[in-house]
Design a protein around this motif. Structure first.
Motif, PDB file in Angstrom:
ATOM      1  N   SER A 272     -33.606 -17.616 -24.678  1.00 18.69           N
ATOM      2  CA  SER A 272     -33.909 -16.824 -23.493  1.00 18.69           C
ATOM      3  C   SER A 272     -34.412 -15.428 -23.844  1.00 18.69           C
ATOM      4  O   SER A 272     -35.070 -14.784 -23.032  1.00 18.69           O
ATOM      5  CB  SER A 272     -32.656 -16.705 -22.609  1.00 18.69           C
ATOM      6  OG  SER A 272     -31.568 -16.157 -23.363  1.00 18.69           O
ATOM      7  N   ASP A 273     -34.124 -14.961 -25.045  1.00 18.12           N
ATOM      8  CA  ASP A 273     -34.519 -13.620 -25.464  1.00 18.12           C
ATOM      9  C   ASP A 273     -35.878 -13.682 -26.156  1.00 18.12           C
ATOM     10  O   ASP A 273     -36.011 -14.313 -27.207  1.00 18.12           O
ATOM     11  CB  ASP A 273     -33.469 -13.047 -26.418  1.00 18.12           C
ATOM     12  CG  ASP A 273     -33.665 -11.566 -26.683  1.00 18.12           C
ATOM     13  OD1 ASP A 273     -34.836 -11.135 -26.757  1.00 18.12           O
ATOM     14  OD2 ASP A 273     -32.669 -10.846 -26.813  1.00 18.12           O
ATOM     15  N   PRO A 274     -36.899 -13.023 -25.614  1.00 15.44           N
ATOM     16  CA  PRO A 274     -38.235 -13.093 -26.232  1.00 15.44           C
ATOM     17  C   PRO A 274     -38.275 -12.519 -27.642  1.00 15.44           C
ATOM     18  O   PRO A 274     -39.054 -12.980 -28.477  1.00 15.44           O
ATOM     19  CB  PRO A 274     -39.122 -12.284 -25.275  1.00 15.44           C
ATOM     20  CG  PRO A 274     -38.178 -11.451 -24.470  1.00 15.44           C
ATOM     21  CD  PRO A 274     -36.911 -12.226 -24.371  1.00 15.44           C
ATOM     22  N   ALA A 275     -37.440 -11.515 -27.939  1.00 15.53           N
ATOM     23  CA  ALA A 275     -37.434 -10.942 -29.290  1.00 15.53           C
ATOM     24  C   ALA A 275     -36.921 -11.949 -30.305  1.00 15.53           C
ATOM     25  O   ALA A 275     -37.442 -12.040 -31.421  1.00 15.53           O
ATOM     26  CB  ALA A 275     -36.574  -9.678 -29.312  1.00 15.53           C
ATOM     27  N   VAL A 276     -35.903 -12.715 -29.916  1.00 12.36           N
ATOM     28  CA  VAL A 276     -35.379 -13.749 -30.819  1.00 12.36           C
ATOM     29  C   VAL A 276     -36.419 -14.840 -31.028  1.00 12.36           C
ATOM     30  O   VAL A 276     -36.634 -15.312 -32.146  1.00 12.36           O
ATOM     31  CB  VAL A 276     -34.074 -14.344 -30.258  1.00 12.36           C
ATOM     32  CG1 VAL A 276     -33.573 -15.467 -31.160  1.00 12.36           C
ATOM     33  CG2 VAL A 276     -33.000 -13.269 -30.133  1.00 12.36           C
ATOM     34  N   ARG A 277     -37.079 -15.253 -29.944  1.00 15.67           N
ATOM     35  CA  ARG A 277     -38.136 -16.280 -30.065  1.00 15.67           C
ATOM     36  C   ARG A 277     -39.237 -15.809 -31.009  1.00 15.67           C
ATOM     37  O   ARG A 277     -39.720 -16.574 -31.845  1.00 15.67           O
ATOM     38  CB  ARG A 277     -38.730 -16.611 -28.694  1.00 15.67           C
ATOM     39  CG  ARG A 277     -37.816 -17.355 -27.764  1.00 15.67           C
ATOM     40  CD  ARG A 277     -38.613 -18.063 -26.671  1.00 15.67           C
ATOM     41  NE  ARG A 277     -39.492 -17.184 -25.933  1.00 15.67           N
ATOM     42  CZ  ARG A 277     -39.136 -16.475 -24.868  1.00 15.67           C
ATOM     43  NH1 ARG A 277     -37.889 -16.520 -24.441  1.00 15.67           N
ATOM     44  NH2 ARG A 277     -40.002 -15.706 -24.232  1.00 15.67           N
ATOM     45  N   GLU A 278     -39.627 -14.555 -30.867  1.00 17.01           N
ATOM     46  CA  GLU A 278     -40.693 -14.026 -31.723  1.00 17.01           C
ATOM     47  C   GLU A 278     -40.272 -14.036 -33.188  1.00 17.01           C
ATOM     48  O   GLU A 278     -41.052 -14.422 -34.063  1.00 17.01           O
ATOM     49  CB  GLU A 278     -41.035 -12.601 -31.290  1.00 17.01           C
ATOM     50  CG  GLU A 278     -42.150 -11.962 -32.118  1.00 17.01           C
ATOM     51  CD  GLU A 278     -42.413 -10.524 -31.717  1.00 17.01           C
ATOM     52  OE1 GLU A 278     -43.271  -9.892 -32.357  1.00 17.01           O
ATOM     53  OE2 GLU A 278     -41.765 -10.028 -30.766  1.00 17.01           O
ATOM     54  N   ALA A 279     -39.022 -13.628 -33.460  1.00 13.27           N
ATOM     55  CA  ALA A 279     -38.537 -13.603 -34.837  1.00 13.27           C
ATOM     56  C   ALA A 279     -38.495 -15.007 -35.427  1.00 13.27           C
ATOM     57  O   ALA A 279     -38.889 -15.230 -36.580  1.00 13.27           O
ATOM     58  CB  ALA A 279     -37.146 -12.961 -34.895  1.00 13.27           C
ATOM     59  N   VAL A 280     -38.024 -15.989 -34.638  1.00 13.17           N
ATOM     60  CA  VAL A 280     -37.962 -17.379 -35.110  1.00 13.17           C
ATOM     61  C   VAL A 280     -39.361 -17.911 -35.386  1.00 13.17           C
ATOM     62  O   VAL A 280     -39.618 -18.546 -36.418  1.00 13.17           O
ATOM     63  CB  VAL A 280     -37.238 -18.267 -34.083  1.00 13.17           C
ATOM     64  CG1 VAL A 280     -37.389 -19.737 -34.432  1.00 13.17           C
ATOM     65  CG2 VAL A 280     -35.757 -17.901 -34.016  1.00 13.17           C
ATOM     66  N   CYS A 281     -40.286 -17.652 -34.471  1.00 14.34           N
ATOM     67  CA  CYS A 281     -41.655 -18.162 -34.637  1.00 14.34           C
ATOM     68  C   CYS A 281     -42.349 -17.527 -35.848  1.00 14.34           C
ATOM     69  O   CYS A 281     -43.115 -18.205 -36.543  1.00 14.34           O
ATOM     70  CB  CYS A 281     -42.464 -17.906 -33.365  1.00 14.34           C
ATOM     71  SG  CYS A 281     -41.997 -18.974 -31.971  1.00 14.34           S
ATOM     72  N   GLU A 282     -42.081 -16.253 -36.120  1.00 18.29           N
ATOM     73  CA  GLU A 282     -42.679 -15.607 -37.289  1.00 18.29           C
ATOM     74  C   GLU A 282     -42.165 -16.236 -38.582  1.00 18.29           C
ATOM     75  O   GLU A 282     -42.921 -16.412 -39.543  1.00 18.29           O
ATOM     76  CB  GLU A 282     -42.384 -14.113 -37.253  1.00 18.29           C
ATOM     77  CG  GLU A 282     -43.204 -13.360 -36.205  1.00 18.29           C
ATOM     78  CD  GLU A 282     -42.801 -11.909 -36.086  1.00 18.29           C
ATOM     79  OE1 GLU A 282     -41.664 -11.572 -36.471  1.00 18.29           O
ATOM     80  OE2 GLU A 282     -43.606 -11.106 -35.591  1.00 18.29           O
ATOM     81  N   GLN A 283     -40.894 -16.601 -38.602  1.00 16.69           N
ATOM     82  CA  GLN A 283     -40.347 -17.257 -39.789  1.00 16.69           C
ATOM     83  C   GLN A 283     -40.900 -18.674 -39.946  1.00 16.69           C
ATOM     84  O   GLN A 283     -41.170 -19.125 -41.063  1.00 16.69           O
ATOM     85  CB  GLN A 283     -38.824 -17.284 -39.698  1.00 16.69           C
ATOM     86  CG  GLN A 283     -38.204 -15.898 -39.767  1.00 16.69           C
ATOM     87  CD  GLN A 283     -36.695 -15.920 -39.665  1.00 16.69           C
ATOM     88  OE1 GLN A 283     -36.031 -16.603 -40.434  1.00 16.69           O
ATOM     89  NE2 GLN A 283     -36.144 -15.183 -38.723  1.00 16.69           N
ATOM     90  N   LEU A 284     -41.072 -19.381 -38.833  1.00 15.60           N
ATOM     91  CA  LEU A 284     -41.669 -20.717 -38.889  1.00 15.60           C
ATOM     92  C   LEU A 284     -43.121 -20.644 -39.353  1.00 15.60           C
ATOM     93  O   LEU A 284     -43.594 -21.507 -40.083  1.00 15.60           O
ATOM     94  CB  LEU A 284     -41.577 -21.392 -37.516  1.00 15.60           C
ATOM     95  CG  LEU A 284     -40.159 -21.742 -37.034  1.00 15.60           C
ATOM     96  CD1 LEU A 284     -40.204 -22.220 -35.589  1.00 15.60           C
ATOM     97  CD2 LEU A 284     -39.529 -22.804 -37.933  1.00 15.60           C
ATOM     98  N   GLU A 285     -43.807 -19.582 -38.924  1.00 12.99           N
ATOM     99  CA  GLU A 285     -45.196 -19.379 -39.350  1.00 12.99           C
ATOM    100  C   GLU A 285     -45.257 -19.190 -40.866  1.00 12.99           C
ATOM    101  O   GLU A 285     -46.137 -19.738 -41.544  1.00 12.99           O
ATOM    102  CB  GLU A 285     -45.770 -18.163 -38.638  1.00 12.99           C
ATOM    103  CG  GLU A 285     -47.207 -17.814 -39.023  1.00 12.99           C
ATOM    104  CD  GLU A 285     -48.211 -18.819 -38.475  1.00 12.99           C
ATOM    105  OE1 GLU A 285     -49.285 -18.961 -39.093  1.00 12.99           O
ATOM    106  OE2 GLU A 285     -47.924 -19.452 -37.435  1.00 12.99           O
ATOM    107  N   ALA A 286     -44.302 -18.415 -41.412  1.00  9.70           N
ATOM    108  CA  ALA A 286     -44.280 -18.195 -42.860  1.00  9.70           C
ATOM    109  C   ALA A 286     -44.033 -19.486 -43.630  1.00  9.70           C
ATOM    110  O   ALA A 286     -44.473 -19.634 -44.768  1.00  9.70           O
ATOM    111  CB  ALA A 286     -43.192 -17.168 -43.205  1.00  9.70           C
ATOM    112  N   LEU A 287     -43.332 -20.433 -42.986  1.00  6.17           N
ATOM    113  CA  LEU A 287     -43.064 -21.724 -43.623  1.00  6.17           C
ATOM    114  C   LEU A 287     -44.196 -22.723 -43.422  1.00  6.17           C
ATOM    115  O   LEU A 287     -44.144 -23.838 -43.942  1.00  6.17           O
ATOM    116  CB  LEU A 287     -41.764 -22.319 -43.069  1.00  6.17           C
ATOM    117  CG  LEU A 287     -40.471 -21.573 -43.430  1.00  6.17           C
ATOM    118  CD1 LEU A 287     -39.299 -22.122 -42.618  1.00  6.17           C
ATOM    119  CD2 LEU A 287     -40.180 -21.689 -44.912  1.00  6.17           C
TER     120      LEU A 287
END
Length: 340
Positions: A272-287
């Motif tokens: 529900s938190d957009p900041a958490v979603r952004e952080a998760v997606c950035e890490q997935l992008e790095a992978l």
């Protein structure tokens, strides 16, 4: 000569004050941790510890400010691990955030340098000041810390964002003036000397960087950003551990096209938190993982409804869902859609 005398006076007085004050704080902590106290006694010991820590912080601020005014502040220059510096700072403020029910969201880019040349103590001091302020002035919501290299890899950039009380344009203009706070009520409500941001900006400038602040207005939260020039230490200053090559992040390898029972993979970050979603997606992008971010579990259901039903002979889509504890699928039938 007068400035040197003043500096010596401040150093002597602050040392004489800090030594007994540190002892008082330590004794109060021992009482809280090892002694069976009744509620009233525990409240008193907690007040001693908190008040002593606040006073010690103010003494340290005054000493730093005095050194800066006299031009006698000396920065350390040594190799240090960036992740370790950030982690130690987060360890200090984590309990404060949890006590207020705030979500602390840290993210350090995989592209950030492992080791830097500089003063880790002063960098930690700036981060601690910004994070502590963000927690202090945020009644609910979150505090985010981001660290990443600039596009040309010449700088290391930091950002502390909160969902707190925010700042007006007039307030921003006063923030970096000595002994000034956002308004006259701040010192009464939250305490402090009004020197933390002045010291932080001066330290960043002494390290060759810049500190700025932005806010959309009162009640809209604030963002403090600063950058430092990237200085890679020479090999002579690195330890054996530092010299070890960093292990590359494992990257997702999709199956070859046309492979039997092939599949496509999508990782969905649900929060529900957009900041958490952004952080998760950035890490997935790095992978290297195909991904998307959604705000609730029901959106995953709708995503699954749009996918064609596959057979064993056809290409199948596999969705891996990373979700927070509050994301729920409302209907049993919807859960079957996701499982299929």
């Amino acid at each position: 000569e007068l400035m040197r005398s003043k500096e010596m006076f401040f150093a002597m007085v602050s040392h004489e004050m800090r030594t007994p004050l540190t002892t008082c704080i330590g004794m109060a902590e021992i009482l809280l941790e090892t002694t069976a106290l009744d509620p009233k006694q525990r409240e008193c010991a907690h007040s001693i510890s908190c008040s002593g820590s606040a006073l010690l912080s103010q003494i340290n601020d005054l000493l730093d400010f005095s050194k800066m005014q006299s031009g006698m502040l000396v920065l350390e220059c040594r190799a240090f691990a960036l992740h370790d510096c950030v982690d130690r700072t987060l360890d200090i403020v984590q309990s404060k955030a949890e006590a207020k029910g705030l979500r602390l969201v840290p993210w350090v880019s995989a592209q950030a340098p492992r080791v830097l040349l500089g003063d880790p103590g002063r960098l930690r001091q700036v981060l601690l000041n910004l994070l502590s302020n963000a927690i202090k002035f945020t009644p609910s919501g979150r505090v985010c810390l981001r660290c990443h290299p600039s596009a040309d890899m010449s700088r290391v950039e930091f950002e502390v964002q909160d969902t707190g009380i925010g700042l007006s344009e007039g307030t921003i203009g006063r923030l970096f003036q000595p002994f000034m706070q956002a308004d006259a009520t701040m010192s009464r409500r939250f305490g402090g000397t009004g020197l933390g941001l002045v010291i932080s900006r001066t330290l960043i400038e002494l390290m060759g960087g810049e500190l700025t602040v932005a806010s959309s207005g009162e009640g809209q939260g604030s963002v403090f950003r600063f950058w430092l020039p990237r200085r890679d230490p020479p090999s002579s200053l690195l330890t054996a551990t530092d010299l070890l090559p960093s292990a590359p992040l494992p990257r997702f390898q999709p199956p070859p096209a046309g492979a039997p029972l092939g599949y496509s993979l999508t990782v969905v970050g649900v929060h529900s938190d957009p900041a958490v979603r952004e952080a998760v997606c950035e890490q997935l992008e790095a992978l290297g993982l195909p991904h998307c971010g959604l705000s609730e579990a029901q959106e995953v259901v709708e995503l699954c409804r749009t996918l064609p039903a596959g057979s064993q002979e056809q290409q199948r889509t596999v969705i891996l869902v990373l979700s927070d504890e509050r994301a729920e699928v409302r209907e049993a039938g919807d859960l079957e859609v996701v499982q299929q």
